[in-house]
Design a protein around this motif. Sequence first.
Motif, PDB file in Angstrom:
ATOM      1  N   LYS A  23       0.833  -1.203   0.000  1.00  0.00           N
ATOM      2  CA  LYS A  23       0.000   0.000   0.000  1.00  0.00           C
ATOM      3  C   LYS A  23       0.871   1.258   0.000  1.00  0.00           C
ATOM      4  O   LYS A  23       0.596   2.211  -0.730  1.00  0.00           O
ATOM      5  N   GLN A  24       1.942   1.261   0.810  1.00  0.00           N
ATOM      6  CA  GLN A  24       2.848   2.404   0.842  1.00  0.00           C
ATOM      7  C   GLN A  24       3.572   2.580  -0.488  1.00  0.00           C
ATOM      8  O   GLN A  24       3.731   3.702  -0.969  1.00  0.00           O
ATOM      9  N   ASP A  25       4.024   1.481  -1.085  1.00  0.00           N
ATOM     10  CA  ASP A  25       4.713   1.559  -2.377  1.00  0.00           C
ATOM     11  C   ASP A  25       3.793   2.128  -3.453  1.00  0.00           C
ATOM     12  O   ASP A  25       4.205   2.952  -4.271  1.00  0.00           O
ATOM     13  N   LYS A  26       2.545   1.685  -3.447  1.00  0.00           N
ATOM     14  CA  LYS A  26       1.584   2.175  -4.433  1.00  0.00           C
ATOM     15  C   LYS A  26       1.341   3.675  -4.241  1.00  0.00           C
ATOM     16  O   LYS A  26       1.280   4.436  -5.206  1.00  0.00           O
ATOM     17  N   ARG A  27       1.226   4.093  -2.993  1.00  0.00           N
ATOM     18  CA  ARG A  27       1.002   5.509  -2.690  1.00  0.00           C
ATOM     19  C   ARG A  27       2.196   6.357  -3.137  1.00  0.00           C
ATOM     20  O   ARG A  27       2.033   7.434  -3.711  1.00  0.00           O
ATOM     21  N   GLU A  28       3.422   5.870  -2.875  1.00  0.00           N
ATOM     22  CA  GLU A  28       4.617   6.602  -3.292  1.00  0.00           C
ATOM     23  C   GLU A  28       4.705   6.691  -4.813  1.00  0.00           C
ATOM     24  O   GLU A  28       5.109   7.722  -5.359  1.00  0.00           O
ATOM     25  N   ALA A  29       4.343   5.613  -5.504  1.00  0.00           N
ATOM     26  CA  ALA A  29       4.365   5.630  -6.967  1.00  0.00           C
ATOM     27  C   ALA A  29       3.367   6.644  -7.501  1.00  0.00           C
ATOM     28  O   ALA A  29       3.666   7.379  -8.456  1.00  0.00           O
TER      29      ALA A  29
ATOM     30  N   ARG B 145       2.364   9.353  -5.971  1.00  0.00           N
ATOM     31  CA  ARG B 145       2.911  10.688  -5.693  1.00  0.00           C
ATOM     32  C   ARG B 145       3.977  11.060  -6.716  1.00  0.00           C
ATOM     33  O   ARG B 145       4.026  12.188  -7.194  1.00  0.00           O
ATOM     34  N   ALA B 146       4.850  10.113  -7.014  1.00  0.00           N
ATOM     35  CA  ALA B 146       5.920  10.376  -7.981  1.00  0.00           C
ATOM     36  C   ALA B 146       5.339  10.672  -9.362  1.00  0.00           C
ATOM     37  O   ALA B 146       5.811  11.582 -10.060  1.00  0.00           O
ATOM     38  N   MET B 147       4.324   9.920  -9.755  1.00  0.00           N
ATOM     39  CA  MET B 147       3.707  10.146 -11.061  1.00  0.00           C
ATOM     40  C   MET B 147       3.017  11.501 -11.121  1.00  0.00           C
ATOM     41  O   MET B 147       3.110  12.214 -12.128  1.00  0.00           O
ATOM     42  N   SER B 148       2.326  11.880 -10.046  1.00  0.00           N
ATOM     43  CA  SER B 148       1.638  13.175 -10.056  1.00  0.00           C
ATOM     44  C   SER B 148       2.650  14.318 -10.009  1.00  0.00           C
ATOM     45  O   SER B 148       2.452  15.348 -10.644  1.00  0.00           O
TER      46      SER B 148
END
Length: 161
Positions: free
Chosen positions: A143-149, A151-154
């Motif tokens: 879940k944290q990895d998905k959230r960080e990805a 954020r990076a994409m946005s």
Amino acid sequence: MAKAKKDGRLVVATNRKARHDYTIEDTYEAGMVLHGTEVKALRQGRASLVDGFAMVDRGEVWLENVHIPEYFQGSWNNHATRRRRKLLLNAHEITKIAAKTREGGYTVVPLQLYFNEAGRAKVEIGVAKGKREYDKRQALREKQDKREAQRAMSARRYIGE
């Protein structure tokens, strides 16, 4: 007050901890046998599913340990807050649930308590298997990895414009 309507549902309570502690395999929508003051307390949006569970007893499914607080404007015939409540399911659903819970490792947990479009109080129950501690950590990490990805994409989207 109950939460806003979502998919025609007026959500009263959600058991978020259940999805963290268990792997949900099957879900069922069940009606509940309630007293009048319980319905009024639910309409005020007050209930807790945290310690709740369901069990099959003599061909009937019962909801245990779900807390619906007393209705303040009720009289001497107010309901008990943690009483057993009968769930209304089809016979073939009950046999499926009973067979799964007999296997071992499976339990039935309430996931959501809501009012449907017709104004009937319903509970969504799930046949679940308990997660191990490392499964919970793995799910949190994903879940944290998905959230960080995300954020990076946005952030990259704003830089590129």
